[in-house]
Design a protein around this motif. Structure first.
Motif, PDB file in Angstrom:
ATOM      1  N   UNK A 155       0.814  -1.202   0.000  1.00 56.82           N
ATOM      2  CA  UNK A 155       0.000   0.000   0.000  1.00 56.82           C
ATOM      3  C   UNK A 155       0.846   1.249   0.000  1.00 56.82           C
ATOM      4  N   UNK A 156       0.490   2.175   0.856  1.00 61.89           N
ATOM      5  CA  UNK A 156       1.200   3.453   0.906  1.00 61.89           C
ATOM      6  C   UNK A 156       1.451   3.854   2.346  1.00 61.89           C
ATOM      7  N   UNK A 157       2.299   4.855   2.504  1.00 56.75           N
ATOM      8  CA  UNK A 157       2.623   5.368   3.821  1.00 56.75           C
ATOM      9  C   UNK A 157       2.527   6.882   3.788  1.00 56.75           C
ATOM     10  N   UNK A 158       1.923   7.458   4.832  1.00 54.93           N
ATOM     11  CA  UNK A 158       1.737   8.904   4.927  1.00 54.93           C
ATOM     12  C   UNK A 158       2.747   9.468   5.920  1.00 54.93           C
ATOM     13  N   UNK A 159       3.408  10.561   5.517  1.00 57.51           N
ATOM     14  CA  UNK A 159       4.452  11.154   6.351  1.00 57.51           C
ATOM     15  C   UNK A 159       4.243  12.649   6.529  1.00 57.51           C
ATOM     16  N   UNK A 160       4.657  13.156   7.674  1.00 59.74           N
ATOM     17  CA  UNK A 160       4.804  14.598   7.906  1.00 59.74           C
ATOM     18  C   UNK A 160       6.275  14.852   8.171  1.00 59.74           C
ATOM     19  N   UNK A 161       6.795  15.931   7.615  1.00 56.82           N
ATOM     20  CA  UNK A 161       8.197  16.255   7.834  1.00 56.82           C
ATOM     21  C   UNK A 161       8.442  17.741   7.774  1.00 56.82           C
ATOM     22  N   UNK A 162       9.636  18.138   8.183  1.00 57.15           N
ATOM     23  CA  UNK A 162      10.018  19.544   8.138  1.00 57.15           C
ATOM     24  C   UNK A 162      11.521  19.641   7.917  1.00 57.15           C
ATOM     25  N   UNK A 163      11.962  20.797   7.460  1.00 62.06           N
ATOM     26  CA  UNK A 163      13.393  21.023   7.292  1.00 62.06           C
ATOM     27  C   UNK A 163      13.677  22.514   7.207  1.00 62.06           C
ATOM     28  N   UNK A 164      14.922  22.858   7.443  1.00 64.08           N
ATOM     29  CA  UNK A 164      15.378  24.237   7.312  1.00 64.08           C
ATOM     30  C   UNK A 164      16.478  24.260   6.260  1.00 64.08           C
ATOM     31  N   UNK A 165      17.065  25.423   6.049  1.00 66.40           N
ATOM     32  CA  UNK A 165      18.148  25.530   5.076  1.00 66.40           C
ATOM     33  C   UNK A 165      19.363  24.723   5.528  1.00 66.40           C
ATOM     34  N   UNK A 166      19.456  24.448   6.820  1.00 69.43           N
ATOM     35  CA  UNK A 166      20.599  23.724   7.362  1.00 69.43           C
ATOM     36  C   UNK A 166      20.507  22.228   7.083  1.00 69.43           C
ATOM     37  N   UNK A 167      19.364  21.607   7.454  1.00 71.68           N
ATOM     38  CA  UNK A 167      19.185  20.168   7.258  1.00 71.68           C
ATOM     39  C   UNK A 167      17.746  19.791   7.584  1.00 71.68           C
ATOM     40  N   UNK A 168      17.449  18.506   7.519  1.00 68.91           N
ATOM     41  CA  UNK A 168      16.086  18.048   7.782  1.00 68.91           C
ATOM     42  C   UNK A 168      15.793  18.014   9.276  1.00 68.91           C
ATOM     43  N   UNK A 169      14.523  18.228   9.589  1.00 71.96           N
ATOM     44  CA  UNK A 169      14.056  18.086  10.959  1.00 71.96           C
ATOM     45  C   UNK A 169      13.467  16.707  11.144  1.00 71.96           C
ATOM     46  N   UNK A 170      12.437  16.621  11.948  1.00 75.70           N
ATOM     47  CA  UNK A 170      11.829  15.319  12.213  1.00 75.70           C
ATOM     48  C   UNK A 170      10.895  14.894  11.086  1.00 75.70           C
ATOM     49  N   UNK A 171      10.868  13.605  10.820  1.00 74.38           N
ATOM     50  CA  UNK A 171       9.937  13.008   9.868  1.00 74.38           C
ATOM     51  C   UNK A 171       9.096  11.993  10.636  1.00 74.38           C
ATOM     52  N   UNK A 172       7.786  12.127  10.538  1.00 74.01           N
ATOM     53  CA  UNK A 172       6.875  11.328  11.350  1.00 74.01           C
ATOM     54  C   UNK A 172       5.929  10.539  10.469  1.00 74.01           C
ATOM     55  N   UNK A 173       5.768   9.273  10.790  1.00 76.27           N
ATOM     56  CA  UNK A 173       4.767   8.469  10.082  1.00 76.27           C
ATOM     57  C   UNK A 173       3.395   8.768  10.662  1.00 76.27           C
ATOM     58  N   UNK A 174       2.435   9.029   9.787  1.00 79.17           N
ATOM     59  CA  UNK A 174       1.073   9.350  10.207  1.00 79.17           C
ATOM     60  C   UNK A 174       0.265   8.063  10.211  1.00 79.17           C
ATOM     61  N   UNK A 175      -0.200   7.669  11.376  1.00 78.65           N
ATOM     62  CA  UNK A 175      -0.998   6.457  11.510  1.00 78.65           C
ATOM     63  C   UNK A 175      -2.461   6.845  11.723  1.00 78.65           C
ATOM     64  N   UNK A 176      -3.342   6.172  11.023  1.00 79.10           N
ATOM     65  CA  UNK A 176      -4.750   6.482  11.142  1.00 79.10           C
ATOM     66  C   UNK A 176      -5.155   7.644  10.259  1.00 79.10           C
ATOM     67  N   UNK A 177      -6.330   8.175  10.496  1.00 79.91           N
ATOM     68  CA  UNK A 177      -6.875   9.247   9.676  1.00 79.91           C
ATOM     69  C   UNK A 177      -6.183  10.563   9.984  1.00 79.91           C
ATOM     70  N   UNK A 178      -5.781  11.270   8.943  1.00 80.52           N
ATOM     71  CA  UNK A 178      -5.107  12.550   9.105  1.00 80.52           C
ATOM     72  C   UNK A 178      -6.163  13.660   9.140  1.00 80.52           C
ATOM     73  N   UNK A 179      -6.417  14.203  10.320  1.00 78.85           N
ATOM     74  CA  UNK A 179      -7.368  15.286  10.468  1.00 78.85           C
ATOM     75  C   UNK A 179      -6.736  16.405  11.289  1.00 78.85           C
ATOM     76  N   UNK A 180      -7.524  17.403  11.629  1.00 77.30           N
ATOM     77  CA  UNK A 180      -6.988  18.531  12.365  1.00 77.30           C
ATOM     78  C   UNK A 180      -6.389  18.148  13.708  1.00 77.30           C
TER      79      UNK A 180
END
Length: 264
Positions: A155-180
């Motif tokens: 299947x597929x995997x849903x991720x949230x991530x962030x980064x700055x000009x310096x390097x990547x921040x945390x990357x998180x696997x989203x489990x379940x329904x992605x809502x507010x």
């Protein structure tokens, strides 16, 4: 004999069609405007930042205090604004100015558009990575009459991530329904922690797009409660977020590994 200048409405439609990816030939046919005219308008836009006719003679007046304050507000609201866009804004305000005039005015106001400003932005977004490729079908050999099957865990995997000009921040696997609620939970557990890992100063700028989960009232209240500076993001805009390049590289890396399930 000098040809009649196109109306502002028609020029705006040409620009809008160009920004949506239409070619000169298609725009010309759709709007019944000569192809050379379409090309000239787009060239003018790229060169001076506007399709409007600027004064041809005399020295351009200096920015008024009101005009300077308006440009300063535009820059502080949107760190991604370009000098060409500011040039266009000065024309719309009725104070057409040169690039050097605008740069000097912003510099005098204490603003210096440089890589330093970009370094203080924390970019973020979500993405979905398909196990068997980026939303693509995979062709396989099988005997007629057999039922195609996918191994357990495909299947597929849903991720949230962030980064700055310096390097990547945390990357998180989203489990379940992605809502507010899920989105705020991710921010609560990973946003400020990422800024600490990346050694961003407290006065960093957080970027998120206009997804309903991001603009929900409860999410906005959470961001305000944390006293975060939010980068203003244009609605219905092209994907300007540089994090898309990170997701692309990650997707390519996953495809090269050829995983057969989500655990891998």
């Amino acid at each position: 004999m000098r040809s009649k200048e196109l109306s502002k409405e028609l020029q705006d439609r040409i620009v809008s069609s160009h920004r949506s990816g239409e070619g000169y030939q298609n725009i010309s046919a759709a709007l019944k405007v000569p192809k050379n005219t379409v090309a000239s308008i787009i060239l003018k836009l790229k060169k001076i930042g506007t399709t409007q006719t600027l004064p041809r003679s005399g020295r351009l007046a200096k920015l008024s205090n009101q005009g300077r304050r308006a440009l300063v507000r535009e820059v502080t609201k949107n760190l991604m604004v370009t000098l060409t866009e500011l040039l266009s804004s000065s024309v719309e305000m009725g104070e057409p100015s040169r690039r050097t005039t605008i740069s000097a005015a912003l510099h005098q106001s204490g603003l210096k558009y440089s890589q330093t400003m970009r370094n203080k932005i924390l970019w973020s977004n979500e993405t979905k990575i398909e196990l068997f490729g980026l939303n693509a079908k995979r062709h396989v050999w099988r005997k007629p009459g057999t039922i195609p099957m996918v191994k357990h865990g495909g299947g597929s995997i849903m991720l949230w991530g962030c980064f700055s000009a310096e390097r990547t921040g945390r990357i998180v696997r989203i489990k379940g329904k992605m809502n507010g609620a899920k989105y705020r939970e991710i921010l609560d557990e990973n946003l400020l922690q990422s800024t600490q890992d990346l050694r961003l100063e407290r006065r960093f700028t957080f970027q998120q797009d206009n997804d309903p989960k991001h603009t929900a009232k409860t999410t906005q209240e959470w961001l305000q409660d944390k006293s975060l500076n939010i980068l203003e993001w244009p609605s219905q805009s092209p994907d300007l977020n540089p994090i898309k390049h990170l997701w692309r590289d990650l997707t390519i890396a996953v495809q090269r590994c050829s995983p057969s399930n989500l655990t891998e």
